[in-house]
Design a protein around this motif. Structure first.
Motif, PDB file in Angstrom:
ATOM      1  N   ASP A 106      -1.667   4.038   0.659  1.00  0.00           N
ATOM      2  CA  ASP A 106      -1.440   5.604   1.120  1.00  0.00           C
ATOM      3  C   ASP A 106      -0.279   5.814   0.905  1.00  0.00           C
ATOM      4  OD1 ASP A 106      -3.851   5.710   2.247  1.00  0.00           O
ATOM      5  OD2 ASP A 106      -3.180   4.481   4.361  1.00  0.00           O
ATOM      6  N   ARG A 113      -0.129  16.757   4.728  1.00  0.00           N
ATOM      7  CA  ARG A 113      -1.134  17.648   4.443  1.00  0.00           C
ATOM      8  C   ARG A 113      -1.223  18.852   5.092  1.00  0.00           C
ATOM      9  NH1 ARG A 113      -5.826  14.070   8.033  1.00  0.00           N
ATOM     10  NH2 ARG A 113      -5.685  12.527   7.250  1.00  0.00           N
ATOM     11  N   ASN A 140       0.081  12.661   6.078  1.00  0.00           N
ATOM     12  CA  ASN A 140      -1.477  12.139   5.458  1.00  0.00           C
ATOM     13  C   ASN A 140      -2.552  11.716   6.566  1.00  0.00           C
ATOM     14  OD1 ASN A 140      -1.501  13.868   2.856  1.00  0.00           O
ATOM     15  ND2 ASN A 140      -0.773  11.960   2.196  1.00  0.00           N
TER      16      ASN A 140
END
Length: 154
Positions: free
Chosen positions: A62, A92, A139
């Motif tokens: 990630d 994001r 995220n």
């Protein structure tokens, strides 16, 4: 390494990331992935008799959330430190706002690559301290709100 036996003599790792296919030797190794994704990792163990065992596992990488916000910038035309631009990774959604000493919003951007050039309505803002506020979503979906001061000097 779950291979059994005391006669193990070599360990070969095969790491397939988005840039290269790597082969590393050694019982314990490390590798830094530059991008997130799912990667196959293979390990081959050999003993002194030439017998080998191989295992393949997949790991998920990630993007880590990181944020660095400078505390000063100098939009004076010397091409050094001209823009107030926080460095954000692993998000994001992102919004940067800059306020003057009276609390008036003088800059806003939702683009992490676009920073404040020290102007308001096309005119140079005066030297001094300004307040910034950043709202973002990592995220992993965590909401973060941060604020602080930045010094504009010319």
């Amino acid at each position: 390494n779950n291979s059994k036996g005391e006669n193990q003599v070599s360990w070969n790792w095969y790491i397939y990331d988005k840039e290269t296919n790597l082969e590393r030797k050694g019982k314990d190794i490390g590798h830094t992935f530059k991008e997130s994704g799912i990667y196959p990792i293979a390990m081959e163990v050999k003993n002194k008799y030439g017998c080998s065992d191989t295992v393949v596992k997949y790991i998920e990488v990630d993007i880590d959330y990181t944020m660095y916000v400078p505390n000063a910038f100098t939009p004076n035309g010397d091409d050094l430190n001209e823009i107030f631009l926080p460095v954000i990774r692993g998000t994001r959604f992102y919004t940067l706002q800059v306020f003057n000493r009276w609390g008036q919003l003088i800059f806003s951007s939702s683009d992490p690559a676009k920073g404040w050039d020290g102007t308001y309505n096309g005119k140079d803002s005066p030297q001094g301290s300004y307040v910034w506020k950043i709202k973002l979503s990592t995220n992993k979906g965590e909401e973060k709100i941060s604020s602080g001061n930045v010094l504009l000097t010319r």
